[in-house]
Design a protein around this motif. Structure first.
Motif, PDB file in Angstrom:
ATOM      1  N   PHE A 192       0.826  -1.206   0.000  1.00  0.00           N
ATOM      2  CA  PHE A 192       0.000   0.000   0.000  1.00  0.00           C
ATOM      3  C   PHE A 192       0.861   1.256   0.000  1.00  0.00           C
ATOM      4  O   PHE A 192       0.604   2.216  -0.732  1.00  0.00           O
ATOM      5  CB  PHE A 192      -0.926  -0.034   1.209  1.00  0.00           C
ATOM      6  CG  PHE A 192      -1.834   1.137   1.314  1.00  0.00           C
ATOM      7  CD1 PHE A 192      -2.922   1.289   0.441  1.00  0.00           C
ATOM      8  CD2 PHE A 192      -1.586   2.145   2.248  1.00  0.00           C
ATOM      9  CE1 PHE A 192      -3.744   2.390   0.535  1.00  0.00           C
ATOM     10  CE2 PHE A 192      -2.413   3.245   2.332  1.00  0.00           C
ATOM     11  CZ  PHE A 192      -3.498   3.379   1.488  1.00  0.00           C
ATOM     12  N   LYS A 193       1.905   1.196   0.854  1.00  0.00           N
ATOM     13  CA  LYS A 193       2.796   2.352   0.902  1.00  0.00           C
ATOM     14  C   LYS A 193       3.498   2.546  -0.440  1.00  0.00           C
ATOM     15  O   LYS A 193       3.656   3.676  -0.930  1.00  0.00           O
ATOM     16  CB  LYS A 193       3.826   2.179   2.015  1.00  0.00           C
ATOM     17  CG  LYS A 193       3.242   2.353   3.401  1.00  0.00           C
ATOM     18  CD  LYS A 193       4.336   2.213   4.456  1.00  0.00           C
ATOM     19  CE  LYS A 193       3.775   2.448   5.845  1.00  0.00           C
ATOM     20  NZ  LYS A 193       4.841   2.321   6.868  1.00  0.00           N
ATOM     21  N   THR A 195       2.385   1.654  -3.307  1.00  0.00           N
ATOM     22  CA  THR A 195       1.390   2.161  -4.260  1.00  0.00           C
ATOM     23  C   THR A 195       1.142   3.637  -4.036  1.00  0.00           C
ATOM     24  O   THR A 195       1.056   4.441  -4.982  1.00  0.00           O
ATOM     25  CB  THR A 195       0.086   1.376  -4.106  1.00  0.00           C
ATOM     26  OG1 THR A 195       0.362  -0.029  -4.322  1.00  0.00           O
ATOM     27  CG2 THR A 195      -0.956   1.843  -5.087  1.00  0.00           C
ATOM     28  N   GLU A 196       1.041   4.009  -2.764  1.00  0.00           N
ATOM     29  CA  GLU A 196       0.817   5.433  -2.461  1.00  0.00           C
ATOM     30  C   GLU A 196       2.005   6.274  -2.913  1.00  0.00           C
ATOM     31  O   GLU A 196       1.834   7.377  -3.472  1.00  0.00           O
ATOM     32  CB  GLU A 196       0.584   5.596  -0.954  1.00  0.00           C
ATOM     33  CG  GLU A 196      -0.804   5.131  -0.504  1.00  0.00           C
ATOM     34  CD  GLU A 196      -1.017   5.447   0.958  1.00  0.00           C
ATOM     35  OE1 GLU A 196      -0.035   5.806   1.654  1.00  0.00           O
ATOM     36  OE2 GLU A 196      -2.177   5.348   1.419  1.00  0.00           O
ATOM     37  N   GLN A 199       1.934   6.466  -6.608  1.00  0.00           N
ATOM     38  CA  GLN A 199       0.868   7.384  -7.014  1.00  0.00           C
ATOM     39  C   GLN A 199       1.243   8.826  -6.709  1.00  0.00           C
ATOM     40  O   GLN A 199       1.015   9.744  -7.526  1.00  0.00           O
ATOM     41  CB  GLN A 199      -0.435   7.001  -6.299  1.00  0.00           C
ATOM     42  CG  GLN A 199      -1.638   7.812  -6.761  1.00  0.00           C
ATOM     43  CD  GLN A 199      -1.977   7.552  -8.219  1.00  0.00           C
ATOM     44  OE1 GLN A 199      -1.839   6.427  -8.694  1.00  0.00           O
ATOM     45  NE2 GLN A 199      -2.363   8.584  -8.956  1.00  0.00           N
ATOM     46  N   ALA A 200       1.823   9.030  -5.505  1.00  0.00           N
ATOM     47  CA  ALA A 200       2.221  10.384  -5.124  1.00  0.00           C
ATOM     48  C   ALA A 200       3.313  10.894  -6.056  1.00  0.00           C
ATOM     49  O   ALA A 200       3.320  12.065  -6.466  1.00  0.00           O
ATOM     50  CB  ALA A 200       2.702  10.390  -3.665  1.00  0.00           C
TER      51      ALA A 200
END
Length: 229
Positions: A192-193, A195-196, A199-200
């Motif tokens: 998740f991190k 991916t974030e 994405q960020a």
């Protein structure tokens, strides 16, 4: 010879004299007198044919031991008849025979005493043996009960050991499951991190491109103004 002299001579020669006492004989002066003479000579044997009271009995003769045949029916095993027989046999038996009989009786008494002592010792030994057997049986029962208790305790310990092993295995399995869940959660968090962050980063790059484009659009008109066509 007169009757009185004849009686005295025969009382003197006799070894015993029996006086059969009844309501009739106790009232006879001659019978009482002959009994007194026989008693003085140590030959008197008194026999009761009827039950008499002390008041009916001749004076001085009531204390004489007497066989009571008032209820005798002719049975030779009757105790009072046997008593009479023992008394006249003792009077008629010669002294040397009585001594031998007394010695034999003493031996019989001694043998009877020894036999009774042996029987008592045998009974005592048998009682001790029975007591020891009972004690051994009680000890055997206690031993069997103790063995049963040991077997029950052993079974309980085995069950507890098995339960502890099962609990340990379940605990280890639970710990491994928790570890897998934790690792999975960590992987999900990391993913998740990541991916974030991606994405960020993509968002940041997009904004940077957008800002760069805007800056370019803004910079061109000013350059035209400054430098002209």
């Amino acid at each position: 010879m007169d009757w009185d002299t004849w009686i005295r001579q025969h009382l003197t020669k006799s070894k015993c004299a029996m006086a059969f006492w009844s309501a009739t004989s106790v009232s006879s002066d001659n019978v009482r007198h002959e009994a007194v003479v026989a008693k003085q000579q140590g030959k008197l044997i008194s026999v009761l044919l009827e039950t008499l009271t002390a008041e009916q009995f001749p004076m001085g003769l009531y204390a004489q031991q007497a066989a009571n045949l008032s209820g005798w029916n002719g049975d030779h095993s009757h105790e009072e008849w046997r008593k009479l027989r023992r008394e006249f046999e003792a009077k008629l038996t010669p002294l040397w025979i009585r001594r031998q009989l007394d010695e034999l009786e003493a031996e019989l008494v001694g043998e009877r005493t020894r036999r009774e002592g042996a029987e008592r010792r045998d009974r005592t030994m048998q009682a001790q043996i029975a007591k020891e057997v009972e004690l051994q049986q009680a000890l055997k029962r206690e031993r069997n009960e103790a063995l049963d208790e040991v077997a029950a305790i052993k079974s309980t310990v085995e069950k507890m050991t098995q339960a502890r092993a099962d609990a340990t295995a379940k605990q280890a399995e639970a710990q491994q499951a928790l570890k897998r869940e934790r690792d999975s959660a960590l992987d999900e968090v990391a993913a998740f991190k990541a991916t974030e962050l991606t994405q960020a980063r993509a968002d940041a790059e997009a904004r940077a491109v957008e800002l760069s484009q805007r800056l370019r659009r803004y910079a061109r008109p000013r350059l035209k103004i400054l430098h002209g066509p």
